[in-house]
Design a protein around this motif. Sequence first.
Motif, PDB file in Angstrom:
ATOM      1  N   GLU A  26      58.293  31.086   9.864  1.00 19.21           N
ATOM      2  CA  GLU A  26      57.653  32.414   9.850  1.00 19.21           C
ATOM      3  C   GLU A  26      56.652  32.518   8.702  1.00 19.21           C
ATOM      4  OE1 GLU A  26      57.568  34.743  12.013  1.00 19.21           O
ATOM      5  OE2 GLU A  26      59.436  34.705  13.149  1.00 19.21           O
ATOM      6  N   SER A  42      54.939  27.871  16.694  1.00 14.31           N
ATOM      7  CA  SER A  42      55.307  28.975  17.585  1.00 14.31           C
ATOM      8  C   SER A  42      56.314  28.501  18.630  1.00 14.31           C
ATOM      9  CB  SER A  42      54.073  29.593  18.246  1.00 14.31           C
ATOM     10  OG  SER A  42      53.480  28.713  19.179  1.00 14.31           O
ATOM     11  N   GLY A  46      60.025  29.870  18.966  1.00 16.68           N
ATOM     12  CA  GLY A  46      60.494  30.352  20.264  1.00 16.68           C
ATOM     13  C   GLY A  46      61.819  29.711  20.638  1.00 16.68           C
ATOM     14  N   ASN A  56      63.679  38.676  22.795  1.00 13.91           N
ATOM     15  CA  ASN A  56      62.412  39.368  22.550  1.00 13.91           C
ATOM     16  C   ASN A  56      61.562  38.621  21.519  1.00 13.91           C
ATOM     17  OD1 ASN A  56      62.677  41.524  24.390  1.00 13.91           O
ATOM     18  ND2 ASN A  56      64.053  42.576  22.983  1.00 13.91           N
ATOM     19  N   GLN A  57      62.221  38.135  20.444  1.00 17.37           N
ATOM     20  CA  GLN A  57      61.490  37.356  19.443  1.00 17.37           C
ATOM     21  C   GLN A  57      61.013  36.028  20.032  1.00 17.37           C
ATOM     22  OE1 GLN A  57      64.437  38.973  18.837  1.00 17.37           O
ATOM     23  NE2 GLN A  57      64.683  39.396  16.666  1.00 17.37           N
ATOM     24  N   LEU A  59      60.272  35.423  23.155  1.00 13.53           N
ATOM     25  CA  LEU A  59      59.150  35.759  24.041  1.00 13.53           C
ATOM     26  C   LEU A  59      57.858  35.928  23.242  1.00 13.53           C
ATOM     27  CD1 LEU A  59      58.402  36.658  26.996  1.00 13.53           C
ATOM     28  CD2 LEU A  59      58.937  38.976  26.249  1.00 13.53           C
ATOM     29  N   GLU A  60      57.949  36.644  22.155  1.00 18.25           N
ATOM     30  CA  GLU A  60      56.786  36.876  21.296  1.00 18.25           C
ATOM     31  C   GLU A  60      56.240  35.555  20.745  1.00 18.25           C
ATOM     32  OE1 GLU A  60      55.891  38.552  16.854  1.00 18.25           O
ATOM     33  OE2 GLU A  60      57.526  39.498  17.969  1.00 18.25           O
ATOM     34  N   LYS A  61      57.119  34.706  20.248  1.00 17.46           N
ATOM     35  CA  LYS A  61      56.671  33.448  19.634  1.00 17.46           C
ATOM     36  C   LYS A  61      56.103  32.484  20.659  1.00 17.46           C
ATOM     37  CE  LYS A  61      57.576  34.883  15.631  1.00 17.46           C
ATOM     38  NZ  LYS A  61      56.484  35.398  14.818  1.00 17.46           N
ATOM     39  N   GLN A  63      54.474  33.273  23.247  1.00 18.32           N
ATOM     40  CA  GLN A  63      53.201  33.766  23.759  1.00 18.32           C
ATOM     41  C   GLN A  63      52.118  33.947  22.700  1.00 18.32           C
ATOM     42  OE1 GLN A  63      54.758  37.254  25.813  1.00 18.32           O
ATOM     43  NE2 GLN A  63      54.406  36.221  27.774  1.00 18.32           N
ATOM     44  N   VAL A  64      52.490  33.949  21.429  1.00 17.64           N
ATOM     45  CA  VAL A  64      51.529  34.314  20.380  1.00 17.64           C
ATOM     46  C   VAL A  64      50.301  33.390  20.333  1.00 17.64           C
ATOM     47  CG1 VAL A  64      52.659  33.095  18.453  1.00 17.64           C
ATOM     48  CG2 VAL A  64      51.327  35.143  18.001  1.00 17.64           C
TER      49      VAL A  64
END
Length: 195
Positions: A26, A42, A46, A56-57, A59-61, A63-64
């Motif tokens: 991070e 990322s 993920g 949720n985290q 998913l975010e990582k 896709q970032v």
Amino acid sequence: RKYLYYLLGLIYMDLNEKTKSIQSFELSINGSKGQSFLVPVSLYLGDLYFEERKYNQALEKYQVFESQMGPVDKKYVEYKLAWISLNMGSYDKSIDQFIQIIQRGSEEAYYKDSISSVAFLLADTKEQEQCLDYVRKTKLSTKESLEIISLVYFNISKNAQKSHDKLLNYLLQQENDSSKKARIIMNELNLAFDK
């Protein structure tokens, strides 16, 4: 300095120190732009969040930095997103995501697992007529449809509470391979004797 956090994250991953690995990764991507290690970080993040069931985290990582990913990484992310949908209870969305992977063809890295996943989800979440309708409305080949319905049939037929006669009829009508037909009939005979 950001690259050092990336390296530290890799070291912690090798030591199976997930929390420290997540913290280091991070720190390596926060505020970073254009570094070559952003996509792998990322993906690592993920995966780590996925393993921790923090979907949720994850998913975010995943896709970032998707726009910067190559085709192999994009396919991996697509596959992981289907699993996130499944684990978050969005079964129809997950089925659709796995079907998209199947539709790209049998040379696809996640093809076989996607077929098994669709079959499992259909068997677990749909009645037999819904399973047949779902497979019919997709643009899958006859071979792929038969494979999915066969797996659904064998999953459902193990559960004596669920009816599977329509699946059985469909398979016996559609299947051209006599050894596969024999396997289906043997399954039915075994079920009859078990009752």
